[in-house]
Write an enzyme that holds these catalytic residues in place. Structure first.
Site, PDB file in Angstrom:
ATOM      1  N   HIS A 117      -2.011   1.072  -6.309  1.00 35.86           N
ATOM      2  CA  HIS A 117      -1.648  -0.140  -5.973  1.00 35.86           C
ATOM      3  C   HIS A 117      -0.665  -0.162  -4.748  1.00 35.86           C
ATOM      4  O   HIS A 117      -0.187  -1.147  -4.312  1.00 35.86           O
ATOM      5  CB  HIS A 117      -0.898  -0.623  -7.096  1.00 35.86           C
ATOM      6  CG  HIS A 117       0.320  -0.054  -7.649  1.00 35.86           C
ATOM      7  ND1 HIS A 117       1.219  -0.504  -8.497  1.00 35.86           N
ATOM      8  CD2 HIS A 117       0.624   1.389  -7.429  1.00 35.86           C
ATOM      9  CE1 HIS A 117       2.176   0.555  -8.626  1.00 35.86           C
ATOM     10  NE2 HIS A 117       1.884   1.545  -8.059  1.00 35.86           N
ATOM     11  N   HIS A 118      -0.543   0.945  -4.155  1.00 39.12           N
ATOM     12  CA  HIS A 118       0.380   1.226  -2.985  1.00 39.12           C
ATOM     13  C   HIS A 118      -0.426   1.019  -1.586  1.00 39.12           C
ATOM     14  O   HIS A 118       0.031   1.182  -0.513  1.00 39.12           O
ATOM     15  CB  HIS A 118       1.200   2.421  -2.590  1.00 39.12           C
ATOM     16  CG  HIS A 118       2.205   2.630  -4.066  1.00 39.12           C
ATOM     17  ND1 HIS A 118       2.923   1.683  -4.422  1.00 39.12           N
ATOM     18  CD2 HIS A 118       2.397   3.691  -5.047  1.00 39.12           C
ATOM     19  CE1 HIS A 118       3.759   1.998  -5.365  1.00 39.12           C
ATOM     20  NE2 HIS A 118       3.378   3.149  -5.714  1.00 39.12           N
ATOM     21  N   ALA A 119      -1.864   1.177  -1.704  1.00 39.87           N
ATOM     22  CA  ALA A 119      -2.689   1.107  -0.807  1.00 39.87           C
ATOM     23  C   ALA A 119      -2.817  -0.158  -0.071  1.00 39.87           C
ATOM     24  O   ALA A 119      -3.270  -1.291  -0.955  1.00 39.87           O
ATOM     25  CB  ALA A 119      -4.111   1.664  -1.101  1.00 39.87           C
ATOM     26  N   GLN A 158       6.556  -0.874  -7.737  1.00 39.53           N
ATOM     27  CA  GLN A 158       5.986  -1.896  -7.475  1.00 39.53           C
ATOM     28  C   GLN A 158       4.639  -1.945  -6.790  1.00 39.53           C
ATOM     29  O   GLN A 158       4.434  -0.835  -5.858  1.00 39.53           O
ATOM     30  CB  GLN A 158       7.037  -2.887  -6.499  1.00 39.53           C
ATOM     31  CG  GLN A 158       6.528  -4.115  -6.543  1.00 39.53           C
ATOM     32  CD  GLN A 158       6.673  -4.868  -4.962  1.00 39.53           C
ATOM     33  OE1 GLN A 158       6.411  -4.233  -3.978  1.00 39.53           O
ATOM     34  NE2 GLN A 158       6.781  -6.362  -4.868  1.00 39.53           N
ATOM     35  N   ASN A 160       2.940  -2.780  -4.162  1.00 36.13           N
ATOM     36  CA  ASN A 160       3.177  -3.465  -2.911  1.00 36.13           C
ATOM     37  C   ASN A 160       2.018  -3.746  -2.019  1.00 36.13           C
ATOM     38  O   ASN A 160       1.819  -4.945  -1.371  1.00 36.13           O
ATOM     39  CB  ASN A 160       4.289  -2.540  -1.918  1.00 36.13           C
ATOM     40  CG  ASN A 160       3.944  -1.314  -1.801  1.00 36.13           C
ATOM     41  OD1 ASN A 160       3.266  -0.531  -2.839  1.00 36.13           O
ATOM     42  ND2 ASN A 160       4.352  -0.525  -0.819  1.00 36.13           N
TER      43      ASN A 160
END
Length: 305
Positions: A117-119, A158, A160
């Site tokens: 989910h940070h990509a 998070q 992001n």
């Protein structure tokens, strides 16, 4: 229940690298020994068409051809290699396949890795190359027009990249419970962010989750849920900075699965982060999550005529 894996693609990481690559195969072996009813299937790679619905052509090409700059590789946290590029495609492909299976009548299916989910659309970050949930969400929306997607992100960090990709998109609702002071230090705006303090315990976390799920229900009517079941809020995690117990995390999982079941919403799960001081701790947290997921899959199976 179907589960998709890509752990045969092992990244050649430097000695002492903190990413626990071995956890994926350990989890698959444990699932195979515990639940013969789970169909363990090798993931196919996400196609260029699927990746390009989310990621920029320049970035997809850079990953495929080894053109990432040294700075871009440092931000991802992995050195580029052909195995890194292939594994990133397979990890995204696993979540595409899980979402397709869930929508096709399975009710629940999973990626044994994923939760990247940070990509962002144009770059990777934090051990995340391609955003598997975003790629899968767009693939399902291309397959079923008007599909409304909820992302319940319970990794300690998070989401992001996911928040950025779906900003101002009324067809996708992003919910993130995460450590307020933890990575990423520059947060994006999800549709619903629930920042939690260092040292957060079971009761504090579950109270916050209950309220977040109630708000999600008030604000959005989902056709498909992506659940990022991070192991890193556990008290034994090196990077999590929270104090959830095994029981607390299992209660977390039950709340999410029960919420989806009560509304008969298909659910695709990704395992997301987990960096236990002892790798067996991370595998145990994820094993407990699987026990809840398998019970949920039985509910879907038994409701059929």
């Amino acid at each position: 229940m179907k589960a998709f894996y890509a752990d045969q693609f092992v990244l050649p990481l430097p000695e002492g690298h903190r990413f626990p690559m071995a956890k994926y195969r350990l989890l698959r072996d444990l699932i195979a020994s515990q639940w013969p009813e789970v169909a363990l299937l090798q993931a196919l790679p996400a196609s260029d068409t699927e990746l390009l619905r989310v990621h920029t052509p320049t970035y997809v090409q850079a990953v495929a051809q080894g053109l990432l700059s040294p700075a871009a590789q440092r931000e991802i946290g992995f050195p580029w290699s052909p195995a890194m590029a292939e594994r990133a495609r397979r990890s995204a492909g696993a979540t595409v396949l899980a979402a397709r299976a869930a929508l096709a009548g399975e009710g629940v299916a999973a990626n044994l890795a994923g939760g990247t989910h940070h990509a962002y659309a144009d770059k990777g970050s934090g051990f995340c190359v391609f955003n598997d949930v975003a790629v899968a969400a767009r693939a399902m929306q291309a397959q079923r027009r008007g599909l409304r997607v909820a992302v319940i992100d319970l990794d300690v960090h998070q989401g992001n990249g996911t928040a950025s990709i779906f900003r101002n998109d009324p067809t996708v609702f992003t919910l993130s419970l995460h450590g307020e002071k933890n990575f990423p230090f520059r947060k994006e705006d999800s549709d619903l962010d629930v920042p939690l303090p260092d040292g957060c315990d079971d009761n504090t976390y579950l109270y916050a989750l209950d309220h977040a799920l109630d708000e999600l229900d008030r604000r959005f009517d989902a056709d498909l849920v992506f659940y990022l079941a991070g192991a890193d809020p556990h008290e034994g995690d090196r990077l999590g900075r929270m104090k959830l117990s095994f029981d607390g995390l299992e209660a977390r999982d039950r709340r999410v699965f029960d919420w989806a079941w009560q509304r008969r919403i298909p659910l695709a799960m990704s395992m997301a982060g987990g960096y236990g001081r002892d790798i067996a701790t991370t595998v145990q947290v994820q094993h407990n999550t699987w026990a809840v997921a398998v019970a949920y899959a039985h509910r879907w199976h038994n409701r059929r005529p």
